[in-house]
Design a protein around this motif. Structure first.
Motif, PDB file in Angstrom:
ATOM      1  N   SER A  69       0.817  -1.215   0.000  1.00  0.00           N
ATOM      2  CA  SER A  69       0.000   0.000   0.000  1.00  0.00           C
ATOM      3  C   SER A  69       0.850   1.263   0.000  1.00  0.00           C
ATOM      4  O   SER A  69       0.405   2.320  -0.450  1.00  0.00           O
ATOM      5  CB  SER A  69      -0.936   0.006   1.210  1.00  0.00           C
ATOM      6  N   ALA A  70       2.083   1.166   0.512  1.00  0.00           N
ATOM      7  CA  ALA A  70       2.968   2.333   0.573  1.00  0.00           C
ATOM      8  C   ALA A  70       3.695   2.576  -0.744  1.00  0.00           C
ATOM      9  O   ALA A  70       4.268   3.652  -0.936  1.00  0.00           O
ATOM     10  CB  ALA A  70       3.978   2.175   1.699  1.00  0.00           C
ATOM     11  N   MET A  71       3.697   1.588  -1.620  1.00  0.00           N
ATOM     12  CA  MET A  71       4.391   1.726  -2.913  1.00  0.00           C
ATOM     13  C   MET A  71       3.619   0.963  -3.983  1.00  0.00           C
ATOM     14  O   MET A  71       4.069  -0.073  -4.472  1.00  0.00           O
ATOM     15  CB  MET A  71       5.841   1.246  -2.810  1.00  0.00           C
ATOM     16  N   PRO A  72       2.448   1.474  -4.357  1.00  0.00           N
ATOM     17  CA  PRO A  72       1.589   0.762  -5.302  1.00  0.00           C
ATOM     18  C   PRO A  72       2.226   0.540  -6.665  1.00  0.00           C
ATOM     19  O   PRO A  72       2.017  -0.509  -7.289  1.00  0.00           O
ATOM     20  CB  PRO A  72       0.339   1.649  -5.398  1.00  0.00           C
ATOM     21  N   ALA A  73       2.997   1.502  -7.160  1.00  0.00           N
ATOM     22  CA  ALA A  73       3.635   1.325  -8.467  1.00  0.00           C
ATOM     23  C   ALA A  73       4.662   0.197  -8.423  1.00  0.00           C
ATOM     24  O   ALA A  73       4.796  -0.575  -9.393  1.00  0.00           O
ATOM     25  CB  ALA A  73       4.299   2.630  -8.909  1.00  0.00           C
ATOM     26  N   THR A  74       5.371   0.084  -7.302  1.00  0.00           N
ATOM     27  CA  THR A  74       6.336  -1.004  -7.139  1.00  0.00           C
ATOM     28  C   THR A  74       5.619  -2.346  -7.107  1.00  0.00           C
ATOM     29  O   THR A  74       6.028  -3.300  -7.791  1.00  0.00           O
ATOM     30  CB  THR A  74       7.140  -0.800  -5.846  1.00  0.00           C
ATOM     31  N   HIS A  75       4.566  -2.425  -6.322  1.00  0.00           N
ATOM     32  CA  HIS A  75       3.811  -3.675  -6.224  1.00  0.00           C
ATOM     33  C   HIS A  75       3.249  -4.075  -7.590  1.00  0.00           C
ATOM     34  O   HIS A  75       3.310  -5.261  -7.984  1.00  0.00           O
ATOM     35  CB  HIS A  75       2.675  -3.512  -5.214  1.00  0.00           C
ATOM     36  N   GLU A  76       2.739  -3.098  -8.306  1.00  0.00           N
ATOM     37  CA  GLU A  76       2.161  -3.372  -9.624  1.00  0.00           C
ATOM     38  C   GLU A  76       3.211  -3.935 -10.581  1.00  0.00           C
ATOM     39  O   GLU A  76       2.962  -4.925 -11.286  1.00  0.00           O
ATOM     40  CB  GLU A  76       1.567  -2.085 -10.200  1.00  0.00           C
ATOM     41  N   LEU A  77       4.391  -3.329 -10.598  1.00  0.00           N
ATOM     42  CA  LEU A  77       5.415  -3.774 -11.542  1.00  0.00           C
ATOM     43  C   LEU A  77       6.048  -5.096 -11.123  1.00  0.00           C
ATOM     44  O   LEU A  77       6.342  -5.942 -11.984  1.00  0.00           O
ATOM     45  CB  LEU A  77       6.485  -2.693 -11.701  1.00  0.00           C
ATOM     46  N   VAL A  78       6.276  -5.295  -9.829  1.00  0.00           N
ATOM     47  CA  VAL A  78       6.784  -6.600  -9.373  1.00  0.00           C
ATOM     48  C   VAL A  78       5.823  -7.709  -9.794  1.00  0.00           C
ATOM     49  O   VAL A  78       6.234  -8.755 -10.315  1.00  0.00           O
ATOM     50  CB  VAL A  78       6.998  -6.610  -7.845  1.00  0.00           C
ATOM     51  N   THR A  79       4.528  -7.480  -9.578  1.00  0.00           N
ATOM     52  CA  THR A  79       3.520  -8.476  -9.950  1.00  0.00           C
ATOM     53  C   THR A  79       3.542  -8.745 -11.447  1.00  0.00           C
ATOM     54  O   THR A  79       3.528  -9.910 -11.895  1.00  0.00           O
ATOM     55  CB  THR A  79       2.125  -8.004  -9.520  1.00  0.00           C
ATOM     56  N   ALA A  80       3.610  -7.686 -12.242  1.00  0.00           N
ATOM     57  CA  ALA A  80       3.621  -7.841 -13.693  1.00  0.00           C
ATOM     58  C   ALA A  80       4.870  -8.582 -14.172  1.00  0.00           C
ATOM     59  O   ALA A  80       4.791  -9.449 -15.060  1.00  0.00           O
ATOM     60  CB  ALA A  80       3.530  -6.475 -14.365  1.00  0.00           C
ATOM     61  N   LEU A  81       6.015  -8.252 -13.597  1.00  0.00           N
ATOM     62  CA  LEU A  81       7.247  -8.939 -13.975  1.00  0.00           C
ATOM     63  C   LEU A  81       7.202 -10.421 -13.617  1.00  0.00           C
ATOM     64  O   LEU A  81       7.601 -11.280 -14.419  1.00  0.00           O
ATOM     65  CB  LEU A  81       8.445  -8.265 -13.297  1.00  0.00           C
ATOM     66  N   ARG A  82       6.706 -10.719 -12.428  1.00  0.00           N
ATOM     67  CA  ARG A  82       6.643 -12.117 -12.007  1.00  0.00           C
ATOM     68  C   ARG A  82       5.640 -12.906 -12.855  1.00  0.00           C
ATOM     69  O   ARG A  82       5.846 -14.100 -13.111  1.00  0.00           O
ATOM     70  CB  ARG A  82       6.315 -12.217 -10.516  1.00  0.00           C
ATOM     71  N   GLU A  83       4.591 -12.248 -13.304  1.00  0.00           N
ATOM     72  CA  GLU A  83       3.642 -12.922 -14.199  1.00  0.00           C
ATOM     73  C   GLU A  83       4.275 -13.264 -15.543  1.00  0.00           C
ATOM     74  O   GLU A  83       3.804 -14.166 -16.246  1.00  0.00           O
ATOM     75  CB  GLU A  83       2.406 -12.047 -14.400  1.00  0.00           C
ATOM     76  N   GLN A  84       5.354 -12.563 -15.878  1.00  0.00           N
ATOM     77  CA  GLN A  84       6.110 -12.863 -17.094  1.00  0.00           C
ATOM     78  C   GLN A  84       7.321 -13.756 -16.804  1.00  0.00           C
ATOM     79  O   GLN A  84       8.216 -13.891 -17.645  1.00  0.00           O
ATOM     80  CB  GLN A  84       6.579 -11.555 -17.741  1.00  0.00           C
ATOM     81  N   ASP A  85       7.351 -14.348 -15.603  1.00  0.00           N
ATOM     82  CA  ASP A  85       8.392 -15.304 -15.189  1.00  0.00           C
ATOM     83  C   ASP A  85       9.749 -14.659 -14.905  1.00  0.00           C
ATOM     84  O   ASP A  85      10.765 -15.352 -14.886  1.00  0.00           O
ATOM     85  CB  ASP A  85       8.562 -16.430 -16.221  1.00  0.00           C
TER      86      ASP A  85
END
Length: 313
Positions: free
Chosen positions: A240-256
């Motif tokens: 919640s303190a870094m939504p852009a970071t969380h969003e990009l980490v999730t997206a990167l991990r979804e791409q393996d």
């Protein structure tokens, strides 16, 4: 001027300290990696007490330039810890490690000050590796960033009744770090404040298994890095303190891609399996990220902090 301070007049040292990324996903407050971004300082002893710091690069115009500078206070702490009076110093700092972004800038400043003390006191007081880690941990509060900054490579750090300890490991040559640095910052104190006092038993077991696997992945089997960088102890709580970071980490991990929050964030560390995977991850970020990120393809620093006399540097 005390006699033992007078003996330091004319001495000067140059110190170089790498950036670090702590946690590496599951290794909360335990694992750290030294990276090929550096702060460098030149320290010379002067007759006048106190300190003046001339800062170039990151922190110029915002970081204190007097006795309250973290490099200065850390150097003074190290002198006092070994029973030596603190000399006056002039410091020229060339900083490239981003501040407030989870790349160990405060740990690097602490280590820089301690290494300056070590160099200035050469031949008067000797500092062992254990001394350096203990003093740095006393200042920083935990050893996961200062251990790799001091010693380089991949470090495991832990606390004992006798003081902090560390083990340095060589990283597999196939591991290719990519660091993504946003424009915004995040206070480590704020990030730590989002951590719960207790976590579910199954989450603790999950992280123990991933931390053990991560050591194997980083040293022997980079193909296991995606599984090995899973975490349930800290990253989701801080999202919640870094939504852009969380969003990009999730997206990167979804791409393996094995992406994690670097330290307390908001930077991201991708521990890619090879330079090809790192290039692909960087291209994905350039194409899909919703906010700007500085993209840095880095190496693992294997040396750690260094200090040399100015005349020989």
């Amino acid at each position: 001027m005390p006699e033992n301070v007078a003996t330091l007049l004319g001495r000067g040292v140059r110190v170089r300290v790498p950036a670090t990324s702590a946690n590496l996903g599951p290794g909360f407050d335990t694992l750290g990696l030294a990276l090929s971004v550096y702060d460098e300082i030149e320290v010379s002893v002067r007759e006048e007490p106190g300190a003046f710091v001339d800062i170039h690069g990151v922190g110029e115009g915002t970081v204190p330039t007097d006795d309250t500078n973290l490099v200065v206070t850390s150097m003074a702490y190290a002198f006092t810890a070994v029973g030596q009076p603190v000399p006056g110093v002039n410091i020229v700092a060339h900083n490239t490690i981003p501040h407030g972004r989870g790349m160990g800038s405060s740990g690097a400043a602490v280590v820089a000050g301690i290494m300056a003390a070590k160099g200035l006191l050469e031949g008067i007081v000797e500092f062992s590796d254990e001394d350096l880690l203990r003093i740095a941990t006393e200042i920083e509060g935990h050893p996961d960033n200062v251990a790799p900054a001091l010693f380089g490579g991949l470090t495991i750090a832990w606390e004992t009744p006798a003081g902090p300890k560390h083990k340095k490991l060589a990283v597999h040559r196939g591991v290719s770090p990519l660091v993504l640095v946003p424009e915004h910052t995040l206070s480590t104190k704020v990030a730590r404040g989002l951590q719960p006092a207790q976590v579910p038993h199954e989450d603790a077991v999950f992280n123990v298994s991933r931390s053990a696997l991560l050591i194997a992945a980083l040293t022997q089997s980079p193909d296991l890095l995606w599984d090995a960088t899973e975490d349930r102890l800290h990253q989701n709580y801080r999202a919640s303190a870094m939504p852009a970071t969380h969003e990009l980490v999730t997206a990167l991990r979804e791409q393996d891609f094995p992406a994690v929050v670097s330290g307390a964030g908001p930077s991201i560390l991708v521990l890619a399996d090879g330079t090809g995977a790192r290039t692909a991850a960087a291209a994905f970020v350039s194409e899909h990220a919703s906010v700007p990120w500085q993209i840095h393809s880095l190496a693992v620093d294997v040396q750690g902090a260094s200090v040399a006399p100015l005349s020989a540097a």
